[in-house]
Enzyme design. Sequence first.
Site, PDB file in Angstrom:
ATOM      1  N   LYS A 105       0.852  -1.196   0.000  1.00 62.70           N
ATOM      2  CA  LYS A 105       0.000   0.000   0.000  1.00 62.70           C
ATOM      3  C   LYS A 105       0.883   1.239   0.000  1.00 62.70           C
ATOM      4  O   LYS A 105       2.027   1.193   0.453  1.00 62.70           O
ATOM      5  CB  LYS A 105      -0.865   0.018   1.258  1.00 62.70           C
ATOM      6  CG  LYS A 105      -2.117   0.849   1.103  1.00 62.70           C
ATOM      7  CD  LYS A 105      -3.213   0.003   0.480  1.00 62.70           C
ATOM      8  CE  LYS A 105      -4.512   0.721   0.318  1.00 62.70           C
ATOM      9  NZ  LYS A 105      -5.592  -0.225   0.069  1.00 62.70           N
ATOM     10  N   ASN A 220     -16.033   6.208  -4.694  1.00 60.28           N
ATOM     11  CA  ASN A 220     -16.163   5.231  -5.777  1.00 60.28           C
ATOM     12  C   ASN A 220     -16.974   4.003  -5.350  1.00 60.28           C
ATOM     13  O   ASN A 220     -17.962   3.639  -5.990  1.00 60.28           O
ATOM     14  CB  ASN A 220     -14.754   4.824  -6.264  1.00 60.28           C
ATOM     15  CG  ASN A 220     -14.791   3.696  -7.272  1.00 60.28           C
ATOM     16  OD1 ASN A 220     -15.037   2.550  -6.936  1.00 60.28           O
ATOM     17  ND2 ASN A 220     -14.581   4.014  -8.546  1.00 60.28           N
TER      18      ASN A 220
HETATM   19  N1  GLU Z   1      -7.234   0.213  -3.211  1.00 67.27           N
HETATM   20  C1  GLU Z   1      -7.995  -0.967  -3.513  1.00 67.27           C
HETATM   21  C2  GLU Z   1      -8.034  -1.891  -2.322  1.00 67.27           C
HETATM   22  O1  GLU Z   1      -7.916  -1.462  -1.182  1.00 67.27           O
HETATM   23  C3  GLU Z   1      -7.521  -1.637  -4.797  1.00 67.27           C
HETATM   24  C4  GLU Z   1      -6.122  -2.129  -4.803  1.00 67.27           C
HETATM   25  C5  GLU Z   1      -5.653  -2.588  -6.183  1.00 67.27           C
HETATM   26  O2  GLU Z   1      -6.429  -2.556  -7.107  1.00 67.27           O
HETATM   27  O3  GLU Z   1      -4.483  -2.975  -6.269  1.00 67.27           O
HETATM   28  O4  GLU Z   1      -8.287  -3.053  -2.426  1.00 67.27           O
END
Ligand code: GLU
Length: 416
Positions: A105, A220
């Site tokens: 992340k 979103n």
């Molecule tokens: N930010 C999204 C999540 O928390 C998507 C992560 C991604 O697509 O790599 O799952």
Amino acid sequence: MAELNPFKIAQAQLDEAAEILGLDNGTRNLLRWPMRELVVHIPVRMDNGEVKVFEAYRVQYNDARGPTKGGLRFHPAETVDTVRALAAWMTWKTSVVDIPLGGGKGGVVCNPKEMSEGELERLARAYMRAIAHFIGPDIDVPAPDVYTTPQIMAWMADEYSVMRGYNVPGIITGKPLPVGGSLGRHDATARGGIFTVRESAKLLGIDLKSATYAIQGFGNAGQYAATLYKELLGGGKLIAVSDSRGGVFNRDGMDPAKLVEHKLSTGRVENFTNSEPISNEKLLELDVDILFPSALENAITDKNVGNVKAKVICELANGPTTPEADKVLYEKGLFVIPDFLANAGGVTVSYFEQVQNNTNFYWPIDEVYTKLDEKMTRAFHAVYEMHKSKKVNMRVAAYLVSISRVAEAMKLRGWV
Ligand code: GLU
């Protein structure tokens, strides 16, 4: 408060599952911490001519099952511990849907609501330059998260490609379609969540066509959950929606598409026609069939959990329920579809996007939907069976499924 530190919460959740699985100390200690972290301070020239320095992170939590994968947040309240927790949850998320990726992340401490488009672009490009040597299509692949958009992904992919001297679309996912995005990525998080609601309702005997639902958080995931509920589940009554500024309520139901239109044109859900105001707190306590916490961490805590009444809680946000609150929800017999299962649709279609980028061959929309449905449905039932057979709540069950897979990969690789 220590107990509301998301990383401490993530570690406590892991410890509980590790105990049940009887993991050895080496495995447990490796899973309690990120394998690699990068902290950077990046200078950006603002519109007033001054240079502002932003603190930013990229955390690669665990790559035993494949390259790390996970979104990137632009948020004023971002901390390294939040990013660590989110990176841990990405590791369990990719594992629970059984895609060959690890978890990571990123985060930039900034307030995009107060920045111009030019400032955002310069920040996005500067962040990519600062972390470019740390990531790569076979190492770690970012994506959108809170307050980051497909446009921001496009700038970052371009910056990386300029640095390499050739197009590298696989460096980031969640891109717009003309620059290597995948069909179906934009609403994948909500779509995946709706599939898990559909499966839950079959098992719990809930008629989704006549059910009521409420959504906390209207970004979103929340917006698409509102419209896809109606489209995929054939009806339902949306009785409340909130965003960070406030909420709206109507017992007789509101039109999801019109609400999204209102939010996009005014920037908020407040003042929607034929609705009364409702606070975020009150929304979470409504007597509804399905509740979608779709905002940030720590929405359902020991303070309000006593009043939560929803039959099914589909956690589209990451980390919306604290461990104390979790226990109470279980005792009350409320059914939780835990975050890293409920919201895994986003990363699943991100994985499809990577596969399409790497093979340079793009899929029709139906293929994306069918493959997403298969992944989410299979993951949901694996967790549900664990929940039944081990008599643990759905979150612990999801941890047992995910962690045992990551632990097995680490063992096979000879790490532990
Ligand atoms: N930010 C999204 C999540 O928390 C998507 C992560 C991604 O697509 O790599 O799952």
